[in-house]
Write an enzyme that holds these catalytic residues in place. Sequence first.
Site, PDB file in Angstrom:
ATOM      1  N   ASP A 185     -46.886  85.891  79.493  1.00  0.00           N
ATOM      2  CA  ASP A 185     -46.827  86.548  78.190  1.00  0.00           C
ATOM      3  C   ASP A 185     -46.468  85.531  77.110  1.00  0.00           C
ATOM      4  O   ASP A 185     -45.317  85.448  76.677  1.00  0.00           O
ATOM      5  CB  ASP A 185     -45.770  87.669  78.217  1.00  0.00           C
ATOM      6  N   ASP A 239     -51.494 100.430  82.825  1.00  0.00           N
ATOM      7  CA  ASP A 239     -50.035 100.332  82.858  1.00  0.00           C
ATOM      8  C   ASP A 239     -49.495 101.646  83.396  1.00  0.00           C
ATOM      9  O   ASP A 239     -49.748 102.702  82.821  1.00  0.00           O
ATOM     10  CB  ASP A 239     -49.479 100.118  81.440  1.00  0.00           C
TER      11      ASP A 239
END
Lengths: 256, 197
Positions: free
Chosen positions: A130, A11
């Site tokens: 998600d 990330d």
Amino acid sequence: MLTKRVIPCLDVRAGRVTKGVKFKNNVDLGDPVEMAVGYSDGGADELVFYDITASAERRPIDIGMVRAVAQAVHIPFAVGGGISSLADMERVILAGAEKISVNSLAVANPGIVAEGAAVFGAQCIVLGMDPVKSGRVPSGYEITVRGGREFTGLDAVEWAKRAADLGAGEIVVNSVDADGTRDGFEISITRMIAEAVGVPVVASGGAGIPDHFVQVFREAKADAAIAAGMIHTGECTIADIKRAMSAAGIPTRTGW
Amino acid sequence: MIALVDYGAGNLASVRNAFACLGEQTFVTRSAKEIASASRVVFAGVGAAGSAMANLRAAGLADALVEAASGEKPFLGICLGMQILFKRTEEDGGTDTLGVFDGEVRRFPRVDGFKVPQIGWNCVRAPGGGGKAEEEKYFYFVHSYAAQIVPQTALVCEYAGVEFTALVKRGRLWASQFHPEKSGRAGLEFLKEWLEC
């Protein structure tokens, strides 16, 4: 035999790799290019980068970073975050990424999946999702966007099928509930999706020990799985994960 | 310099980067003349065979490639660039391709437990029953169609119950179904071997 892939996820926030719990409380972990080289040399089968602040800041993805990674490592890598058009996808591909991951963008504009697949090939278009446990949809898992903060009403299994029909070449199932917990992957939703679609499924979120990979490949029928915090902190290496997989009889690439 | 054939079938950045890592300069071209005069030619590609063949014909590159792939000049086909060297592919309702090799390219069958495309790292071995498995030799594959085994097949791979050509060689013409430019150290070693052929 085709091997099960282990994929470090990086990330990236403001040019640095960070890691948070349930998308919050981010800490600095290092330079993306250096980390990419380290993981590639250490046996990673692929890499994935999320420019996690690009969307929120409404700016395009950091192409300079994509180019630098492509020059430094010679394994496939996917890039997500800050992609809002076919033109953005093209820039990422031309910079040397193998795959583009779309998530919120695909929810808002499913047509982009079909358009991207038609232009670049299905193998280039990865649908990231998600899912969160929810009683409001038949599968029990609802798609969220904006890092798990916004519910969409979409059923995760239905959405996966639709995305595969549109042309997504791969689906990353990132469980928001499991993300950062290190308690193991969310087996249930990963398996439901792996059984529902004909494209490879990547399990994401929750890995804490090498045995979690054995479990997700065995029980959830995943084709690949993502490692993040557990390897970023140095507690485990890719080699540790692959040793556990080999010992359990799960095909894994060796001899890198 | 190595000529990278640009026929609108994908991304050449990875191939360029891999050769750059080996200290080799490349240039991108869609000129039949430059392909003919280049000392080495790389023909890579992803995408669909039908549109790739249409692009090649429209650009007047089909004959130049067949010529360059005679086996005298170092030539490297990668993925779709390898499949197109075969005679015919099932893709896009059946497409006649360049015919440098005599076999056909067929879609992987539907088999339980095998997703199509094959995406990921698979191992390769020499063809024939007595072929010694190179267990430690893995390359990165992304494909839905696979080439038959032909007399020039140098390495085979297996997926969905099908054994197919992973590498085919004729003289200095090499063509791989896998992506050496994405296959880490094994891929770079493969490219280095080709540079020495």
